[in-house]
Design a protein around this motif. Structure first.
Motif, short mmCIF file in Angstrom:
data_model
loop_
_atom_site.label_atom_id
_atom_site.label_comp_id
_atom_site.label_asym_id
_atom_site.label_seq_id
_atom_site.Cartn_x
_atom_site.Cartn_y
_atom_site.Cartn_z
N SER A 89 0.83 -1.21 0.00
CA SER A 89 0.00 0.00 0.00
C SER A 89 0.86 1.26 0.00
CB SER A 89 -0.92 -0.01 1.23
OG SER A 89 -1.82 -1.09 1.18
N GLU A 90 2.01 1.23 0.67
CA GLU A 90 2.87 2.40 0.71
C GLU A 90 3.40 2.72 -0.70
OE1 GLU A 90 3.21 -0.28 2.51
OE2 GLU A 90 2.68 0.35 4.55
N THR A 91 3.78 1.66 -1.44
CA THR A 91 4.28 1.88 -2.80
C THR A 91 3.16 2.34 -3.72
OG1 THR A 91 5.92 0.14 -2.46
CG2 THR A 91 5.49 0.80 -4.73
N LEU A 92 1.98 1.75 -3.56
CA LEU A 92 0.82 2.16 -4.36
C LEU A 92 0.49 3.63 -4.09
CD1 LEU A 92 -1.21 0.99 -6.38
CD2 LEU A 92 -2.73 0.49 -4.45
N ALA A 93 0.62 4.05 -2.86
CA ALA A 93 0.37 5.45 -2.52
C ALA A 93 1.37 6.37 -3.22
CB ALA A 93 0.44 5.64 -1.00
N TRP A 98 2.20 10.38 -7.94
CA TRP A 98 2.74 10.76 -9.26
C TRP A 98 1.63 11.00 -10.27
CZ3 TRP A 98 7.44 12.34 -10.47
CH2 TRP A 98 8.50 12.02 -9.62
N CYS A 99 0.42 10.60 -9.97
CA CYS A 99 -0.71 10.83 -10.88
C CYS A 99 -1.29 12.23 -10.74
CB CYS A 99 -1.81 9.80 -10.62
SG CYS A 99 -1.34 8.09 -10.95
N ASN A 123 -10.10 -1.37 -2.73
CA ASN A 123 -8.76 -1.28 -2.15
C ASN A 123 -8.08 0.03 -2.55
OD1 ASN A 123 -6.35 -2.29 -0.81
ND2 ASN A 123 -5.52 -2.57 -2.87
N TRP A 124 -8.17 0.38 -3.85
CA TRP A 124 -7.56 1.62 -4.31
C TRP A 124 -8.22 2.83 -3.63
CZ3 TRP A 124 -5.56 2.25 -9.93
CH2 TRP A 124 -4.66 1.22 -10.21
N LEU A 129 -7.79 7.33 0.03
CA LEU A 129 -8.32 8.10 1.16
C LEU A 129 -7.35 8.13 2.33
CD1 LEU A 129 -12.05 6.92 1.17
CD2 LEU A 129 -11.11 9.04 0.24
N ASP A 130 -6.50 7.12 2.43
CA ASP A 130 -5.54 7.05 3.54
C ASP A 130 -4.19 7.67 3.19
OD1 ASP A 130 -7.44 5.75 5.02
OD2 ASP A 130 -6.67 3.73 4.64
N THR A 131 -4.09 8.34 2.04
CA THR A 131 -2.84 8.96 1.62
C THR A 131 -2.97 10.47 1.68
OG1 THR A 131 -2.42 7.09 0.12
CG2 THR A 131 -1.12 9.08 -0.23
N PRO A 132 -2.54 11.10 2.76
CA PRO A 132 -2.72 12.55 2.91
C PRO A 132 -2.09 13.36 1.77
CG PRO A 132 -2.13 11.56 5.01
CD PRO A 132 -1.96 10.50 3.96
N ARG A 133 -0.98 12.88 1.20
CA ARG A 133 -0.30 13.65 0.15
C ARG A 133 -1.17 13.88 -1.08
NH1 ARG A 133 4.88 10.37 -1.12
NH2 ARG A 133 3.49 8.65 -0.50
N LEU A 134 -2.16 13.00 -1.28
CA LEU A 134 -3.05 13.17 -2.44
C LEU A 134 -4.01 14.35 -2.28
CD1 LEU A 134 -4.10 9.50 -3.29
CD2 LEU A 134 -2.64 11.01 -4.63
#
Length: 587
Positions: A89-93, A98-99, A123-124, A129-134
């Motif tokens: 999940s960390e890598t997917l985040a 980058w998107c 899952n995505w 939602l759990d990636t604040p940087r987005l």
């Protein structure tokens, strides 16, 4: 053997009627009887074959259905072993981040990240939602007419979006479209425009301490509404940009009470001035498309010494700016010795004295990019070239790499441009109406970007090395881009273009010529230009595409230049040669 015999039995060439098959022969009664007798056996065989095919088709259909079931079973289980599912999940985040758009804030559109990423799978969605940087950037748009429910939903959406960013710094752009006339009869609202604006502002207030980048674009008459935000502290805010949305949409109003008065009154009358007092870490300030007069910039409550990027292109990008006098500009530059990038508009007064005793040299040791827009106070002032040269003589930027000079009226400026005292210069941008023989370019410049409607063959010839021109302008040129806006007639011939490209091809790496409208060029010359491009030369000749209609509530409204507005004066303002709506290519 049976198969062979049966196959040969149905050979029309061996039929007793072979001589008349395919002709217009009309058979007799006797021949018709013989034909019917002849076809009795093949018709029976055909019926047998059709039944056999139907039976075989049933078997085949059953096998195909069984195949699809097995295939689906395999694929369903194979998907569990797919590589994408093995990504932590960390890598997917990290991939999701980058998107995000690289050159602007994210918008509330399901067609773009981050919202798009929440629609793919459960899952995505959870990872997004759990990636604040987005969720650290957001462009907010307020159209002129919205229902109370729509505005409330937008405010809730903004709050939810920013809450997902956790405790990270935020980049916010807020664009408001001016309201003119009565709202549509289909709009249900009890709030006026100011109330709707303040609702969104109050939504932003709790997040003000995390603002790292803030861009406000709204009508000058509504700027005072942001006094609510002035109650916030912006301890980490490093970039602040303010724009009058009226100018963005092509509406200009006489100065209001906040920008019309004495110098000492202006700072207190500028509605965003209270915001500046709450920005102790500010390093980038852009006050470009808004009118501040009578030395108001000097009284802005800023820590000038911290500024690394400063844009004072006062006025909008499509009209004459309310520029600073030379002495006012120099007073500001003396306070900003750490500048790395500067954009400024200077008004040249008739017979303005340039006294080195009173002005003195201004040292800007870190300045790498300088963009100046010149305005002349009197159209017939003949001292302009000397004044322009004098302005540059008093600025000392030993590390200058990029120089952009803008001018609004035809005037012989070539000598002034060619004599710039900047030996480290690599890129020259010019946006001006040039006389037929007028073009200047420092010898060290490797990149030239021209924005003009008066570029002619004579200018191209001056850049083209030849037997008659052994010392062309810009001898080290490797990149040439030009925007030829609104030409009354085609001033550049395809033969001149071809001659320039052929002569420069050994050293020129990029040639990009953009027209506002399609052009008529000689097909033979275009064929030769296309051959050069096919052989690897980086070249593009293209013209603009305009949208057929305009959406009322486009999520990205305010982020892109207006397609129907006048062309910008500053050359660098068209940073994407394709524009927001793309181009059609000539070559």
């Amino acid at each position: 053997m049976t198969t062979s015999f049966e196959s040969s039995s149905w050979n029309s060439m061996r039929s007793p009627f072979a001589s008349i098959i395919g002709t217009n022969h009309a058979p007799s009664t006797d021949e018709i009887l013989r034909l019917k007798a002849l076809l009795a056996v093949p018709r029976t065989e055909l019926n047998r074959l059709e039944l056999e095919i139907a039976r075989t088709q049933l078997v085949l259909d059953g096998l195909l259905r069984q195949k699809e079931k097995i295939k689906s079973y395999i694929e369903a289980h194979q998907a569990l072993m797919s590589s994408i599912r093995q990504i932590p999940s960390e890598t997917l985040a990290d991939i999701f981040v980058w998107c995000l758009p690289a050159d602007r804030n994210a918008v509330r559109s399901l067609k773009e990240a981050p919202l798009l990423l929440t629609t793919i799978c459960r899952n995505w969605r959870q990872v997004a939602l759990d990636t604040p940087r987005l969720w650290t950037s957001l462009h907010i748009f307020l159209p002129p007419h919205m229902s109370d429910i729509a505005v409330s939903k937008r405010a809730i959406g903004v709050k939810t979006w920013l809450q997902r960013s956790g405790s990270l710094p935020l980049s916010i752009s807020f664009h408001v479209k001016p309201h003119f006339g009565a709202p549509p009869t289909t709009t249900t609202t009890t709030m006026d425009f100011s109330d709707r604006l303040k609702l969104l502002i109050r939504t932003l207030v709790p997040f003000g301490h995390r603002f790292g980048n803030l861009f406000l674009s709204l009508p000058s008459t509504e700027l005072g509404a942001f006094n609510d935000l002035s109650m916030c502290q912006f301890p980490i805010l490093q970039s602040f940009r303010v724009r009058d949305a009226n100018l963005f949409y092509g509406f200009f109003y006489p100065p209001g009470p906040w920008n019309d008065g004495t110098s000492s009154e202006n700072a207190s009358r500028v509605p965003f001035a209270p915001l500046l007092t709450q920005m102790p870490a500010l390093k980038r300030l852009e006050v470009a498309e808004i009118s501040i007069r009578d030395g108001g910039h000097l009284t802005l409550p800023l820590n000038w010494g911290l500024l690394a990027d400063l844009n004072l292109q006062n006025g909008d990008s499509t009209t004459a700016c309310h520029g600073l006098r030379v002495t006012e500009a120099f007073d500001i530059l003396r306070k900003t010795s750490n500048l790395q990038n500067l954009q400024i508009c200077i008004v040249l007064m008739p017979d303005h004295p340039f006294d080195s005793t009173s002005l003195g040299m201004i040292h800007l040791p870190q300045l790498g990019s300088l963009r100046i827009k010149f305005m002349r106070f009197q159209p017939d002032d003949q001292s302009i070239p000397a004044q322009v040269s004098s302005v540059f003589q008093y600025i000392s930027p030993p590390s200058l790499k990029l120089l952009s000079v803008s001018w609004t009226n035809p005037f012989p400026m070539g000598s002034a441009l060619g004599e710039m005292p900047f030996p480290t210069l690599e890129t020259l941008e010019i946006a001006m109406e040039m006389t037929p023989e007028d073009l200047g370019c420092p010898a060290e410049a490797e990149s030239l970007f021209a924005y003009t409607s008066t570029f002619r063959d004579s200018h191209l010839l001056a850049l083209t090395p030849s037997h008659d021109n052994p010392s062309p302008l810009c001898p080290k040129l490797t990149t040439f881009r030009m925007i030829n806006h609104f030409p009354i007639e085609t001033r550049i011939s395809s033969s001149a273009l071809l001659g320039f490209v052929q002569a420069r091809a050994p050293t020129l790496k990029t040639f990009d010529l953009f027209f506002e409208r399609n052009q008529s060029f000689a097909e033979n010359d275009l064929i030769e230009l296309r051959k050069l491009k096919k052989n690897g030369f980086q070249m593009r000749l293209h013209y603009a595409i305009y949208p057929l209609h305009e959406e009322e509530d486009l999520p990205s409204d305010g982020l892109h230049p207006r397609p129907h507005s006048q062309p910008p004066i500053m050359a660098h303002r068209i940073s994407d040669m394709d524009g927001a709506f793309g181009t059609n290519r000539i070559v």
